[in-house]
Design an enzyme around this catalytic site. Structure first.
Site: not given
Length: 338
Positions: A263, A289, A49
């Site tokens: 998730y 992830y 990010k």
């Protein structure tokens, strides 16, 4: 490709290393595997990010914002890095955390990324799973405006056409690195969730006329839904950088077989991937992830989809801080691989 026309602040340690995973390649008996270490971007323990935030924070400052607002799951890597970037830029930061993982143990909400959020002085507001988080951020922005502030909303994952510029830039950086090493890369593997990382890579590679295929390992959405999300953002990003033809949907590759029960919910494949990379390469992946993305890579090698003739680049998106929030899972299941 010249991205200098887009406002940008300096937050990341770039270029991030591109390293061979020789022992992992040997253990799997498969293709040559390289890892792009975007866990080493530097800001707040690193992660993908930070590349996006270089462009998003510049846009916020350009608009005269004094407060940034963003959202993510409870153990959001994006929120952690946004808080750090806001601190660097002397901006207030308000965050919304969505309880997306059902039946999480109590320490899940106080350790890992959440602990770091607190150290950064986060103004955290929790929301139930299924909340319309975009609307919730607009409500917070309205309250900031009413109090005389100037808010700037950053979408979840920093994934819009501005944030995705970070991974257009990464595509350029990676192309230079592989060229200097004389590598003929056939595929890039990355986790895909909010879509900005995969969309930026695809947009950048398309604009560079590269034939490298980017495969996103979905961490939440089904294949059809994720392809649509990535395609929409990749096309918008390509047009934003002046590539008016956008991106063909046929360029978007997604695998959804490695999500498991949802998730942020651990899988056996993720467990093996995290342990294997730790024990043969000394590299820590995260459980949400990169761990699931690596599980996908391992499965594709074992199935023969990726062969010994391939040269793979795996994008390590960071997030190892979240491992501490999953101690209950790893303590119960961890083993010494043979």
């Amino acid at each position: 490709m010249n991205l200098s026309k887009f406002p940008r602040v300096s937050l990341a340690h770039l270029p991030t290393p591109l390293e061979p995973m020789e022992r992992l390649s040997a253990a799997l008996g498969g293709p040559r595997i390289y890892i792009k270490r975007d866990d080493c971007t530097g800001l707040a323990s690193g992660g993908n990010k930070t590349r996006k935030l270089e462009f998003l924070m510049a846009d916020a400052l350009g608009q005269g914002a004094d407060t940034v607002i963003t959202q993510g799951a409870v153990q959001s890597n994006h929120v952690r890095q946004t808080l750090a970037a806001a601190a660097r830029m002397n901006l207030d930061c308000k965050v919304l955390l969505e309880n997306r993982v059902p039946d999480a143990v109590e320490t899940y909400k106080s350790s890992g990324n959440v602990l770091l959020d607190g150290i950064f002085g986060a103004d955290i507001r929790y929301r139930d799973s299924g909340t319309d988080m975009d609307t919730a951020m607009e409500e917070v922005a309205s309250s900031v405006t009413e109090a005389g502030g100037k808010p700037y909303i950053i979408p979840g994952g920093g994934s819009n056409r501005i944030g995705a510029l970070g991974y257009v830039d990464c595509a350029c950086e990676l192309t230079d690195q592989t060229s200097n090493l004389g590598l003929s890369v056939t595929r890039i593997i990355t986790a895909t969730g909010s879509a900005g990382t995969q969309a930026g890579l695809v947009a950048g590679l398309t604009a560079l006329n590269s034939t490298i295929e980017t495969i996103g390992i979905s961490v939440g959405a089904d294949e059809k839904t994720q392809i649509a999300k990535v395609h929409s953002l990749a096309s918008a990003t390509a047009k934003h950088i002046g590539f008016e033809d956008g991106v063909a949907e046929s360029k978007i590759r997604v695998r959804d077989q490695y999500i498991g029960d949802g998730y942020g919910i651990p899988t056996d494949g993720m467990l093996e991937a995290v342990q294997l990379c730790a024990q043969v390469e000394g590299i820590l992946l995260d459980p949400v992830y990169a761990g699931k993305a690596m599980a996908g890579l391992i499965a594709m090698i074992r199935s023969g989809e990726l062969s010994a003739d391939d040269t793979i680049v795996f994008i390590h998106t960071g997030g190892s801080a979240a491992l501490f929030a999953y101690d209950w899972f790893f303590n119960e299941h961890i083993s010494k691989l043979k």
